[in-house]
Design an enzyme around this catalytic site. Structure first.
Site, PDB file in Angstrom:
ATOM      1  N   GLY A 133      -6.246   7.608  10.273  1.00  0.00           N
ATOM      2  CA  GLY A 133      -5.305   8.035  11.501  1.00  0.00           C
ATOM      3  C   GLY A 133      -6.225   9.055  12.410  1.00  0.00           C
ATOM      4  O   GLY A 133      -5.873   8.956  12.859  1.00  0.00           O
ATOM      5  N   HIS A 151     -10.913   6.338  -1.220  1.00  0.00           N
ATOM      6  CA  HIS A 151     -10.789   5.423  -0.520  1.00  0.00           C
ATOM      7  C   HIS A 151     -11.751   4.826  -0.364  1.00  0.00           C
ATOM      8  O   HIS A 151     -12.509   3.810   0.886  1.00  0.00           O
ATOM      9  CB  HIS A 151     -10.554   7.146   0.670  1.00  0.00           C
ATOM     10  N   ARG A 179      -2.500  -1.617  -3.711  1.00  0.00           N
ATOM     11  CA  ARG A 179      -3.698  -0.607  -3.884  1.00  0.00           C
ATOM     12  C   ARG A 179      -2.979   0.422  -4.399  1.00  0.00           C
ATOM     13  O   ARG A 179      -2.044   1.278  -4.912  1.00  0.00           O
ATOM     14  CB  ARG A 179      -4.061  -0.317  -2.616  1.00  0.00           C
ATOM     15  N   ARG A 205      -3.703  18.530   1.099  1.00  0.00           N
ATOM     16  CA  ARG A 205      -4.529  18.868  -0.357  1.00  0.00           C
ATOM     17  C   ARG A 205      -5.842  20.134  -0.374  1.00  0.00           C
ATOM     18  O   ARG A 205      -6.379  19.994   1.142  1.00  0.00           O
ATOM     19  CB  ARG A 205      -5.023  18.019  -1.024  1.00  0.00           C
ATOM     20  N   GLU A 253      -7.604  -1.779   5.456  1.00  0.00           N
ATOM     21  CA  GLU A 253      -7.464  -1.615   3.516  1.00  0.00           C
ATOM     22  C   GLU A 253      -5.830  -2.989   3.181  1.00  0.00           C
ATOM     23  O   GLU A 253      -6.578  -3.302   1.581  1.00  0.00           O
ATOM     24  CB  GLU A 253      -6.582  -0.314   3.252  1.00  0.00           C
ATOM     25  N   ASN A 276       1.108  -0.789  -0.138  1.00  0.00           N
ATOM     26  CA  ASN A 276      -0.114  -0.014   0.563  1.00  0.00           C
ATOM     27  C   ASN A 276       0.889   1.009  -0.043  1.00  0.00           C
ATOM     28  O   ASN A 276       0.964   1.974   1.357  1.00  0.00           O
ATOM     29  CB  ASN A 276      -1.003   0.204   1.117  1.00  0.00           C
TER      30      ASN A 276
END
Length: 377
Positions: free
Chosen positions: A311, A168, A80, A227, A359, A6
């Site tokens: 997180g 996501h 991923r 971002r 994930e 990932n």
């Protein structure tokens, strides 16, 4: 054994799974390309010289070999990939044409798809006979209704692929899979909050995505680590006019968000700083989540549960509580002292939960399923 990779823009998170989806070992190579690069496992954190993702893969293979899980023990590797566009809607075996198609989508995810591709190519070079698979973050959102996916643009532009995709998705798929074991059931209308350096909300109704705060790229929606999140199109045009397309892309992807507002993209550092700018950045993050949440809930026709992952979502009680308090008018009675997994008081009309991100397990699950299907055909 299935090696799951990932890769982020400056990290490689990995896990080794057996066919029962038990993680045998896991770790992360972080701060790639900086003097702070390190290999972190459950037991150790060791500084390392990792100039790029290819060097990270070499370090990972060395570590696996030392741990008795060298390349010869691997059944396959699974990765991923952030953006699969409209072409890749499920886990796919990586071939030269598939890799070329992922490269074509780099403009849609300039921070992520290049970083996703580097470990794929490095593993292909190091272990040529190893089968590799890709799971796509956009795949979970293919159930979003067309009217929600569509931008009000001329048909020619829409046919080129300008639309909302959502991201996501692997995190949200894992959330839907694991929430029933935590909550005892799967609520019908879920506001799912993946909060981390990248952050988004997803409206999940009947276990399916019906809206995402992210759109054509992973830049839109919430304020994020670096971002910008939601920004008017004309402001983007202004940035492009002043700084050129590459300069504007760099500003929106790497120099904005919490970093621009508070001086750092790390939410923990913002809490510790306690400055006006740091508090303003945290306020901005929370308000952006509340602004997006209203639209998600309206599209679902109500709300039965708020679920946090990622997180920040899993570990930052202050941010979680501020979001829950902001949504309390919808019927949430939050337990502000709770650490999880339950975050609501008994009798609350709307539930609130934490579901740890899974994930890597989702990636492994899809790749094992393809392997099994191939063995049976």
């Amino acid at each position: 054994m299935m090696l799951v990779v990932n890769a982020g823009s400056s990290s490689i998170k990995y896990a080794l799974f057996d066919p029962d989806l038990t993680a045998v070992l896991e770790g992360v190579i972080e701060e790639i390309g900086t003097s702070r690069a390190a290999h972190v496992t459950e037991a150790t954190k060791i500084a390392a010289d990792v100039p790029d993702h290819s060097a990270g893969v070499s370090l990972l293979l060395e570590y696996l070999t030392e741990a008795g899980h060298g390349p010869e023990t691997l059944t396959a590797a699974a990765h991923r990939v952030v953006h699969g566009g409209t072409r890749f809607t499920e886990t796919t075996q990586l071939t030269a044409p598939v890799i070329a198609a992922i490269e074509e989508m780099i403009p849609l995810a300039p921070l992520h798809n290049p970083a996703n591709l580097e470990p794929i190519k490095a593993l292909e070079e190091a272990v040529p006979d190893l089968a590799q698979y890709a799971a796509f973050d956009t795949a979970f959102h293919t159930t979003i209704p067309e009217v929600v996916q569509t931008y009000a643009l001329p048909l020619e532009e829409r046919e080129r692929g300008l639309r909302r995709y959502g991201f996501h998705g692997l995190s949200y798929a894992g959330l839907v899979r694991h929430l029933p074991a935590i909550a005892g059931h799967l609520p019908e209308r879920i506001l799912a909050c993946h909060l981390g350096n990248g952050a988004s909300l997803c409206a999940i109704k009947g276990g399916r995505s019906v809206a995402s705060s992210m759109g054509y790229s992973a830049v839109s929606g919430l304020t994020m680590g670096t971002r910008a999140g939601e920004i008017d199109a004309t402001a983007v045009l202004d940035l492009a006019a002043r700084h050129g397309l590459d300069g504007a892309a760099s500003i929106l992807n790497r120099e904005s968000g919490l970093k621009a507002l508070g001086g750092t993209s790390d939410m923990r550092a913002l809490h510790a700083a306690g400055t006006h700018a740091a508090r303003f950045a945290i306020d901005h993050f929370v308000i952006s989540a509340l602004r997006e949440a209203g639209g998600m809930v309206a599209l679902m026709g109500g709300l039965d549960a708020v679920v946090f992952t990622g997180g920040i979502g899993e570990n930052d009680r202050v941010v979680r509580n501020r979001i829950l308090e902001g949504l309390s008018f919808l019927g949430i009675d939050p337990d502000l002292a709770a650490q999880g997994p339950q975050l609501h008081k008994t009798g609350s009309r709307v539930e609130a939960w934490i579901v740890p991100a899974a994930e890597e397990e989702e990636i492994a699950r899809g790749a094992f399923a393809l392997l099994e299907a191939g063995a049976q055909s």
